[in-house]
Scaffold this motif. Structure first.
Motif, PDB file in Angstrom:
ATOM      1  N   ASP A 137     -33.499  16.764 -12.345  1.00  0.00           N
ATOM      2  CA  ASP A 137     -34.205  16.566 -11.082  1.00  0.00           C
ATOM      3  C   ASP A 137     -33.971  15.155 -10.552  1.00  0.00           C
ATOM      4  OD1 ASP A 137     -35.770  19.109 -11.107  1.00  0.00           O
ATOM      5  OD2 ASP A 137     -36.651  18.210 -12.907  1.00  0.00           O
ATOM      6  N   ILE A 138     -33.852  14.197 -11.480  1.00  0.00           N
ATOM      7  CA  ILE A 138     -33.721  12.787 -11.131  1.00  0.00           C
ATOM      8  C   ILE A 138     -32.562  12.198 -11.924  1.00  0.00           C
ATOM      9  CG2 ILE A 138     -34.846  10.524 -11.197  1.00  0.00           C
ATOM     10  CD1 ILE A 138     -37.531  12.053 -10.877  1.00  0.00           C
ATOM     11  N   GLU A 168     -30.354   8.538  -2.925  1.00  0.00           N
ATOM     12  CA  GLU A 168     -29.975   9.692  -2.115  1.00  0.00           C
ATOM     13  C   GLU A 168     -30.579  10.949  -2.706  1.00  0.00           C
ATOM     14  OE1 GLU A 168     -25.685  11.271  -2.843  1.00  0.00           O
ATOM     15  OE2 GLU A 168     -25.530   9.089  -2.865  1.00  0.00           O
ATOM     16  N   HIS A 169     -30.651  11.969  -1.895  1.00  0.00           N
ATOM     17  CA  HIS A 169     -31.147  13.277  -2.326  1.00  0.00           C
ATOM     18  C   HIS A 169     -30.035  14.269  -2.041  1.00  0.00           C
ATOM     19  CE1 HIS A 169     -33.743  16.921  -2.206  1.00  0.00           C
ATOM     20  NE2 HIS A 169     -34.297  16.284  -3.217  1.00  0.00           N
ATOM     21  N   ASP A 170     -29.590  14.961  -3.078  1.00  0.00           N
ATOM     22  CA  ASP A 170     -28.442  15.843  -2.929  1.00  0.00           C
ATOM     23  C   ASP A 170     -28.654  17.108  -3.744  1.00  0.00           C
ATOM     24  OD1 ASP A 170     -25.978  17.043  -2.630  1.00  0.00           O
ATOM     25  OD2 ASP A 170     -24.834  15.450  -3.558  1.00  0.00           O
ATOM     26  N   TRP A 179     -32.695  13.957  -6.949  1.00  0.00           N
ATOM     27  CA  TRP A 179     -32.869  12.576  -6.506  1.00  0.00           C
ATOM     28  C   TRP A 179     -31.934  11.709  -7.325  1.00  0.00           C
ATOM     29  CZ3 TRP A 179     -35.245  11.063  -2.311  1.00  0.00           C
ATOM     30  CH2 TRP A 179     -36.245  11.875  -1.760  1.00  0.00           C
ATOM     31  N   LYS A 188     -22.825  13.552 -10.454  1.00  0.00           N
ATOM     32  CA  LYS A 188     -23.596  14.673  -9.914  1.00  0.00           C
ATOM     33  C   LYS A 188     -23.300  15.969 -10.657  1.00  0.00           C
ATOM     34  CE  LYS A 188     -24.032  12.782  -5.252  1.00  0.00           C
ATOM     35  NZ  LYS A 188     -23.641  12.959  -3.841  1.00  0.00           N
ATOM     36  N   LYS A 226     -40.464  16.351 -14.697  1.00  0.00           N
ATOM     37  CA  LYS A 226     -39.171  16.150 -14.039  1.00  0.00           C
ATOM     38  C   LYS A 226     -38.128  15.781 -15.082  1.00  0.00           C
ATOM     39  CE  LYS A 226     -40.817  16.750  -9.934  1.00  0.00           C
ATOM     40  NZ  LYS A 226     -40.489  17.974  -9.193  1.00  0.00           N
TER      41      LYS A 226
END
Length: 155
Positions: free
Chosen positions: A104-105, A117-119, A123, A95, A75
């Motif tokens: 990924d993270i 949050e997951h967007d 993650w 972001k 990741k």
């Protein structure tokens, strides 16, 4: 693999050390800034752990980078304190930069408020602050390519 995520210790080396000691399964400790001297003291006590860290806005004369990009367990991590991305005014810049890196993270601090949050496949976690009234931290478990994230209060 278990990863401990900490930010904003602001001189509270004792709590930071107690937290790391309480998480023996955590192989990696990621520090999102504001407590460089605390980090340096804690690292001495856990030579078996990998420490990854970035500089916070209160880490004056600190040799750490503002951002760190690392791949752990397949990741890709984007790690920052958050002040260069102005996270106190929203996460859009953070972001966008993390997406450009194909992260990924995403891990950040600065606001002292724990958040997950997951967007768009990313993650995003702020572990909060390990100092003040509600000391919080984050844990990430990566098993067989699956990511599990939690934040918790440490007392």
């Amino acid at each position: 693999m278990q990863i401990l995520v900490v930010s904003d210790t602001h001189g509270d080396y004792v709590t930071f050390d107690k937290l790391v000691r309480s998480k023996p399964k955590a192989e990696v400790v990621i520090f999102c800034g504001d407590g460089f001297r605390d980090l340096e003291e804690v690292k001495k006590n856990y030579p078996e752990k990998m420490f990854i860290a970035v500089r916070g806005n209160c880490d004056w004369s600190c040799p750490l980078p503002l951002r760190e990009i690392r791949t752990i367990e397949g990741k890709k991590f984007y790690i920052t304190h958050g002040h260069p991305e102005n996270v106190k005014y929203g996460l859009s810049a953070l972001k966008a930069l993390a997406a450009k890196e194909e992260a990924d993270i995403v891990l950040y601090g600065h606001t002292h408020v724990a958040n997950i949050e997951h967007d768009g496949g990313m993650w995003i976690m702020n572990p909060g602050s390990l100092r003040r009234f509600e000391c919080s931290y984050g844990l990430i478990d990566i098993q067989n390519g699956q990511v599990l994230m939690n934040t918790a209060i440490f007392s």
